[in-house]
Design an enzyme around this catalytic site. Structure first.
Site, short mmCIF file in Angstrom:
data_model
loop_
_atom_site.label_atom_id
_atom_site.label_comp_id
_atom_site.label_asym_id
_atom_site.label_seq_id
_atom_site.Cartn_x
_atom_site.Cartn_y
_atom_site.Cartn_z
N HIS A 25 0.85 -1.21 0.00
CA HIS A 25 0.00 0.00 0.00
C HIS A 25 0.88 1.25 0.00
CE1 HIS A 25 -2.96 2.89 1.27
NE2 HIS A 25 -3.82 2.03 1.77
N GLU A 73 -0.75 1.59 -5.56
CA GLU A 73 -0.50 0.36 -4.81
C GLU A 73 -0.44 -0.85 -5.73
OE1 GLU A 73 -3.54 0.30 -1.70
OE2 GLU A 73 -3.75 2.46 -1.95
O1 G6P Z 1 -6.12 4.70 5.97
P1 G6P Z 1 -5.65 3.37 5.47
O2 G6P Z 1 -6.18 2.25 6.32
O3 G6P Z 1 -4.18 3.32 5.25
O4 G6P Z 1 -6.33 3.16 4.10
C1 G6P Z 1 -6.36 4.17 3.18
C2 G6P Z 1 -7.04 3.78 1.88
O5 G6P Z 1 -6.44 2.62 1.39
C3 G6P Z 1 -6.85 2.19 0.10
O6 G6P Z 1 -6.26 2.91 -0.88
C4 G6P Z 1 -8.34 2.06 -0.04
O7 G6P Z 1 -8.74 1.90 -1.38
C5 G6P Z 1 -9.06 3.23 0.60
O8 G6P Z 1 -10.45 2.93 0.66
C6 G6P Z 1 -8.52 3.54 1.98
O9 G6P Z 1 -9.21 4.65 2.53
#
Ligand code: G6P
Length: 312
Positions: free
Chosen positions: A170, A284
């Site tokens: 991510h 990602e």
């Molecule tokens: O805040 P986090 O748990 O790191 O996630 C942040 C983001 O991650 C991804 O990109 C998802 O598609 C989003 O829906 C989410 O809000």
């Protein structure tokens, strides 16, 4: 992790040491001829990658990130596993799985002949993981710090039945001004738009995935939360404000997620500044949505990415 003992066992003179970072979390610090990097054993997460000849870090970590047991660190390259996004069974388990909020074990460090440095961290099932997800597994993240950053996440199914996972590296990238950023390499690909909702009056309003075909580069002028499907291997983040392009080469991944929270979501997140959305973008490397992977008993799957600056 006992930091003194870890340094004795895994330190590399002049190149790699382990120290206590924010919240006392052990951080593996690397400074070699190619780059500097920081890796947190909590989450098995790279937090910083700064090539020696670059003006800035490639990765973004929020100023408000939590360094607290049980919470994810917002920034760098969190490992989302064994599911990406909300709990697929809606049982109230954490978003993006549970390994980003666990301590990983340092398995090995190595100085390579080309001057790069390699670190391996591992995470296996235990009672706590089986209470959330009743499967046996051995996960390993291998980080290679050269003038590019390599991150490979290998899942081994150590149980006796197949497992199916969705997952992500991510990666949060630092950018100068997201409003001028373009992500290249996804034109013509279909994506699931997580911001758009199916129309009221549809069979299942707000629930049905909206599929759109990308035309041209991705620009940012509002919230973006997309899962691109059947994607290719190379993506590029063009960042005119920092006068640089970041290249992302991917393996074992047939999908990619692009995310920027924009204004409203930024205000709602306690571990993110109101204006930080301008300085970051997540691109990602994933196995998400229909790109879930099934791993037979005894089998393994490798999801990997290499990140670097495009040099003219
Ligand atoms: O805040 P986090 O748990 O790191 O996630 C942040 C983001 O991650 C991804 O990109 C998802 O598609 C989003 O829906 C989410 O809000």
């Amino acid at each position: 992790m006992d930091i003194g003992q870890a340094n004795e066992e895994f330190g590399i003179a002049g190149v790699l040491s382990i120290c206590a970072g924010e919240g006392g979390f052990p951080i593996i610090c690397i400074d070699n001829e190619h780059a500097r990097a920081e890796i947190s054993s909590y989450g098995g997460q790279v937090l910083s990658f700064h090539p020696q000849r670059a003006a800035q870090d490639l990765l973004f970590v929020s100023e408000y990130a939590y360094f607290q047991p049980g919470k994810a660190i917002k920034g760098g390259i969190p490992v989302c596993w064994p599911w990406f996004g909300p709990d697929p069974e809606a049982k109230g388990r954490p978003d993006h799985g549970f390994v980003r909020a666990r301590q990983w074990r340092l398995l090995g460090t190595e100085a390579m002949v080309d001057g790069s440095t390699r670190v391996r961290l591992g995470c296996r099932d235990d009672e706590a993981s089986r209470a959330l997800w009743p499967h046996a597994f051995a996960l390993e993240v291998e980080v290679t710090v050269a003038d590019t950053l390599g991150v490979a996440l290998t899942t081994r199914n150590t149980g006796e039945a197949p497992i199916t996972v969705t997952q992500a590296l991510h990666s949060y990238f630092k950018v100068g001004d997201v409003r001028r950023v373009q992500v290249l390499g996804l034109a013509g690909y279909e994506y699931i738009d997580k911001v758009a909702r199916s129309e009221p009056g549809a069979a299942d309003p707000g629930q049905v995935d909206v599929h759109i075909t990308q035309s041209g580069p991705i620009n940012f002028d509002g919230p973006v939360n997309r899962i691109y499907l059947d994607t290719g291997e190379r993506l590029v983040i063009d960042d005119p404000a920092l006068s640089r392009q970041i290249r992302i080469d991917r393996e074992g991944s047939g999908s990619a997620v692009v995310w920027n929270p924009w204004i409203e979501q930024s205000k709602q997140m306690g571990d993110f500044g109101d204006d930080e959305y301008l300085q970051m973008v997540c691109v990602e490397t994933t196995n998400a949505a229909a790109d879930a992977v099934t791993i037979p008993a005894g089998g393994s799957h490798r999801l990997a990415s290499r990140y670097g600056l495009v040099h003219d």
